[in-house]
Design an enzyme around this catalytic site. Structure first.
Site, PDB file in Angstrom:
ATOM      1  N   ASP A  23     -16.833  12.933 -37.016  1.00  0.00           N
ATOM      2  CA  ASP A  23     -17.606  13.361 -38.190  1.00  0.00           C
ATOM      3  C   ASP A  23     -16.741  13.385 -39.450  1.00  0.00           C
ATOM      4  O   ASP A  23     -17.191  13.018 -40.547  1.00  0.00           O
ATOM      5  CB  ASP A  23     -18.208  14.751 -37.948  1.00  0.00           C
ATOM      6  CG  ASP A  23     -19.273  14.734 -36.867  1.00  0.00           C
ATOM      7  OD1 ASP A  23     -19.587  15.817 -36.327  1.00  0.00           O
ATOM      8  OD2 ASP A  23     -19.789  13.639 -36.563  1.00  0.00           O
ATOM      9  N   GLU A  56     -31.618  -5.605 -11.442  1.00  0.00           N
ATOM     10  CA  GLU A  56     -31.335  -4.707 -12.562  1.00  0.00           C
ATOM     11  C   GLU A  56     -32.451  -3.677 -12.662  1.00  0.00           C
ATOM     12  O   GLU A  56     -33.607  -3.971 -12.340  1.00  0.00           O
ATOM     13  CB  GLU A  56     -31.268  -5.487 -13.878  1.00  0.00           C
ATOM     14  CG  GLU A  56     -30.218  -6.571 -13.919  1.00  0.00           C
ATOM     15  CD  GLU A  56     -30.446  -7.508 -15.085  1.00  0.00           C
ATOM     16  OE1 GLU A  56     -30.882  -8.656 -14.850  1.00  0.00           O
ATOM     17  OE2 GLU A  56     -30.215  -7.085 -16.226  1.00  0.00           O
ATOM     18  N   LYS A  65     -35.338  -1.661 -14.304  1.00  0.00           N
ATOM     19  CA  LYS A  65     -36.323  -2.038 -15.330  1.00  0.00           C
ATOM     20  C   LYS A  65     -36.539  -0.833 -16.241  1.00  0.00           C
ATOM     21  O   LYS A  65     -37.241   0.107 -15.889  1.00  0.00           O
ATOM     22  CB  LYS A  65     -37.631  -2.472 -14.672  1.00  0.00           C
ATOM     23  CG  LYS A  65     -38.661  -2.998 -15.653  1.00  0.00           C
ATOM     24  CD  LYS A  65     -39.883  -3.535 -14.916  1.00  0.00           C
ATOM     25  CE  LYS A  65     -40.917  -4.035 -15.910  1.00  0.00           C
ATOM     26  NZ  LYS A  65     -41.448  -2.953 -16.755  1.00  0.00           N
ATOM     27  N   GLU A 111     -33.278  -3.727 -24.095  1.00  0.00           N
ATOM     28  CA  GLU A 111     -34.315  -2.700 -24.091  1.00  0.00           C
ATOM     29  C   GLU A 111     -33.818  -1.487 -24.864  1.00  0.00           C
ATOM     30  O   GLU A 111     -32.821  -0.855 -24.483  1.00  0.00           O
ATOM     31  CB  GLU A 111     -34.651  -2.291 -22.654  1.00  0.00           C
ATOM     32  CG  GLU A 111     -35.915  -1.487 -22.521  1.00  0.00           C
ATOM     33  CD  GLU A 111     -37.161  -2.357 -22.372  1.00  0.00           C
ATOM     34  OE1 GLU A 111     -38.261  -1.814 -22.240  1.00  0.00           O
ATOM     35  OE2 GLU A 111     -37.031  -3.586 -22.381  1.00  0.00           O
ATOM     36  N   LYS A 145     -33.775 -11.315 -10.522  1.00  0.00           N
ATOM     37  CA  LYS A 145     -33.588 -12.640 -11.117  1.00  0.00           C
ATOM     38  C   LYS A 145     -32.739 -13.513 -10.204  1.00  0.00           C
ATOM     39  O   LYS A 145     -31.780 -13.035  -9.599  1.00  0.00           O
ATOM     40  CB  LYS A 145     -32.888 -12.532 -12.481  1.00  0.00           C
ATOM     41  CG  LYS A 145     -33.678 -11.774 -13.526  1.00  0.00           C
ATOM     42  CD  LYS A 145     -32.883 -11.630 -14.812  1.00  0.00           C
ATOM     43  CE  LYS A 145     -33.643 -10.797 -15.844  1.00  0.00           C
ATOM     44  NZ  LYS A 145     -32.839 -10.528 -17.037  1.00  0.00           N
ATOM     45  N   CYS A 188     -78.697  -2.651 -24.440  1.00  0.00           N
ATOM     46  CA  CYS A 188     -79.886  -3.366 -24.933  1.00  0.00           C
ATOM     47  C   CYS A 188     -81.095  -3.202 -24.010  1.00  0.00           C
ATOM     48  O   CYS A 188     -82.175  -3.703 -24.314  1.00  0.00           O
ATOM     49  CB  CYS A 188     -79.570  -4.849 -25.107  1.00  0.00           C
ATOM     50  SG  CYS A 188     -79.307  -5.728 -23.545  1.00  0.00           S
ATOM     51  N   CYS A 198     -77.149  -9.132 -26.620  1.00  0.00           N
ATOM     52  CA  CYS A 198     -76.787  -7.735 -26.350  1.00  0.00           C
ATOM     53  C   CYS A 198     -75.727  -7.284 -27.363  1.00  0.00           C
ATOM     54  O   CYS A 198     -74.672  -7.918 -27.485  1.00  0.00           O
ATOM     55  CB  CYS A 198     -76.239  -7.598 -24.936  1.00  0.00           C
ATOM     56  SG  CYS A 198     -75.559  -5.961 -24.579  1.00  0.00           S
TER      57      CYS A 198
END
Length: 671
Positions: free
Chosen positions: A38, A113, A115, A170, A286, A407, A427
């Protein structure tokens, strides 16, 4: 401190903060206490405030977020971000393995892997510098959210090596961050997020990057879309390469030699998923060899070399209060259960599918029953069972109606079907749902025409069919709720732009039964104009590859209807494109010559063409452009700094053209 000293100190601070951030956010091995990080960040911010002309785009200070953007721009993915096929059980995985081995041989290994349940994004780097970040969108077109993604600490602003590369990953929100965010929202009296995925997606779609910066998002990189100057042989090697570049790659990724190893991996994480500090909803499997990826190729929607194993959905109990009936665009009447709200797999569920009358009868579903609700594939909630031992005697039988709820036409069940249908073409529900389909992303893709706007247009009798959209006037639209001048102008511009859409988009948008997006593309290519398709016989349609008897019969029946002829005439008069605009078979045979039927790869920097312009020329002249070199490649067009693709083409004897040769060939073809 003078400017020269400030510039020197800024470089030192940026290097230090990048290194400390990498160890903290990517490697999870902090080098210094938070207070020291910081302190250095505050020093950087002060120096950049004093010398604003020394601020760089890849400075760690951009993690804090810049000024709000007016909107998100649409961007095209150079390599489509395709979805994956699904596997829901062991047999599905074994079937996937059989298909792979039949195509490439018995010796196949896989990479498994986790998901991640977040938001798929694409990150583009030029010479190692982040230049663009985009959402997946529809796989072809996404939204530019670069400024928001710059605030994610796990995303390198500059790579450890100066590659030009597109990376897929991701973006996600850790569980702890999600809980803190919802606590803060609750204290502020704001609506809480349903799950970490929604929180991550919502954070990255904020126009103000400062909001995204406060949400403590992270990212796992999981694949390479494109890369210049690097040749990897396996998917696992590509993950290790991403790690070398400075990306956060999930440590649980594993090489699996057999399908038995794959199944063991899925079982392990199905049991242990809740131990992880982030949400997962399955396992991605994969094929490891990238050469085998080339052999296996793609379907219209997904790669044949990968599948997504979805964990068994969570099941919960709740009370079914009522059953609502909905009429779809093809007239199918679908019963939907209205439930006491219940949390299933992280989402509050109030409605669930009952599919059809047979299922209601088979499961003996009554109003007031305690039912088992399951989220199939963790997406669509459905009623899968009834707890009859919890009945009190006050439950009420449910009977499907004999008339359409919209209808009031008599409902019919066609031969071989379980669904009840309304066969009235006028309709209101079917017309309304047909309009929603017509403007959808994969059809005419008209921005600003959501379900609420269409319902208003229909309610005010401004539209009766899809062609009426092109007759809408500004003053009419301004009378609608929540439609200001800017919204109306944008909507009219989007409607006008849709007139230039391809014939295949129009065909798909018309909602002809059994004609999906892929079939629409085939029909547009084969018949080239709407008029020829209207006149096509059953036999002519059946002769087209991928068109079966059911579809051919449906197409002939559709175009024989007088109201369809009227509709198409209205669309044509409104200026909607009715002609195939892609490479035509006749043009390919007579004119293209040089690219006809050829697979072409573009590599390196082109000085006279953008990559998109060159690709469009090749496709217009009968060729197909792919992103990687293989034995199926016929020609490589190499610009400056062509790199590994040119070397690979040379090694396997593929013809290579310079940009000048390519330009000459195009000019000669167009004379």
């Amino acid at each position: 401190m003078d400017k020269h000293q400030a510039e020197k100190r800024l470089k030192e601070l940026r290097l230090l903060l990048e290194d400390y951030g990498y160890h903290y956010y990517v490697l999870d091995t902090p080098k210094v206490p938070d207070s020291e990080y910081d302190r250095l960040m505050n020093e950087l911010l002060q120096l950049e405030a004093d010398y604003p002309d020394l601020v760089t785009e890849d400075s760690p200070s951009v993690r804090i977020g810049g000024p709000p953007a007016p909107s998100f721009k649409k961007v095209a993915h150079r390599v489509p971000m395709m979805s994956l096929s699904n596997a829901f059980n062991e047999e599905d995985l074994r079937a996937f393995d059989r298909r792979v081995r039949q195509a490439v041989g018995e010796h196949v290994s896989y990479v498994c892997e986790l998901k991640f349940d977040g938001l798929a994004v694409s990150l583009t780097y030029e010479n190692g510098k982040l230049v663009r970040g985009a959402t997946r969108g529809d796989g072809t077109i996404g939204e530019d959210i670069t400024n928001n993604l710059r605030t994610v600490p796990a995303i390198p602003l500059r790579l450890k090596q100066p590659y030009s590369i597109e990376v897929r990953g991701e973006a996600y929100m850790p569980k702890a961050s999600f809980e803190r965010l919802n606590e803060a929202k609750e204290q502020a009296g704001e609506e809480k997020f349903a799950n970490p995925r929604n929180a991550a997606a919502g954070s990255l779609r904020q126009l103000d990057p400062k909001i995204a910066a406060k949400r403590n998002l992270s990212l796992f990189a999981y694949s390479i879309g494109e890369v210049e100057g690097k040749n990897v042989q396996t998917h696992f090697d590509s993950l290790m390469f991403l790690k070398e570049l400075g990306f956060k790659v999930n440590e649980e990724a594993a090489e699996c030699e057999t399908i038995e190893d794959v199944i063991a991996y899925t079982e392990k994480w199905s049991e242990r998923r809740h131990e992880l500090p982030y949400e997962i909803d399955g396992v991605v499997v994969k094929v490891n060899s990238l050469a085998d990826h080339e052999k296996l190729g793609f379907t219209a929607k997904s790669p044949r070399w990968a599948t997504a194993f979805k964990f068994p959905a969570e099941e919960v109990l709740t009370v079914l209060r009522d059953i609502e009936l909905n009429v779809g665009r093809t007239g199918v009447v679908t019963p939907t259960a209205l439930l006491d709200p219940v949390l299933v797999a992280g989402t509050t569920v109030r409605r669930a599918s009952l599919h059809n009358e047979d299922l209601i009868r088979e499961k003996d579903v009554k109003l007031g029953d305690t039912v088992i609700v399951k989220k199939a594939g963790d997406i669509i909630p459905e009623v899968v069972g009834v707890l009859t031992d919890k009945r009190t005697g006050e439950e009420v039988d449910f009977h499907m109606p004999t008339e359409c709820p919209e209808c009031h036409s008599v409902l019919e069940r066609l031969e071989g079907e379980v669904a009840l249908r309304c066969l009235n073409p006028k309709c209101p529900a079917q017309i309304r749902e047909g309009l929603i389909h017509f403007v959808s992303r994969n059809a005419m893709n008209i921005d600003g025409l959501g379900e609420k706007v269409i319902s208003q247009l229909f309610l005010h009798q401004l539209i009766a069919d899809v062609a009426d959209l092109y007759l809408l006037e500004r003053e009419e639209l301004l009378q609608l709720e929540r439609m200001g001048e800017k919204s109306v102008d944008n909507l009219l511009a989007a409607i006008e732009a849709s007139k230039e859409n391809s014939l295949e988009r129009l065909l798909f948008g018309l909602g002809i039964r059994f004609v999906g997006a892929k079939a629409a593309k085939t029909l547009a290519y084969e018949f080239e104009t709407m008029e020829r398709l209207q006149e096509a016989t059953f036999e002519q349609l059946l002769a087209v590859n991928e068109i079966g008897e059911k579809m051919a019969d449906s197409i002939v029946s559709y175009f024989q209807k007088p109201e369809v002829a009227t509709l198409l005439e209205k669309l044509a008069n409104a200026g909607v494109n009715m002609t195939y605009t892609g490479p035509k078979k006749a043009a390919i045979a007579e004119e293209a010559g040089v690219f006809a039927g050829k697979t072409v790869v573009l590599t390196g920097k082109l000085s006279q063409w953008t990559r998109k312009e060159a690709q469009e020329k090749i496709e217009a002249l009968g060729g197909t452009v792919t992103g990687s070199v293989s034995k199926k490649t016929d020609l490589v067009v190499a610009g400056e700094d062509a790199g590994s693709k040119q070397k690979k083409a040379e090694s396997i004897g593929i013809e290579i053209w310079t940009e000048e040769q390519f330009t000459q060939a195009v000019e000669q073809s167009e004379q």
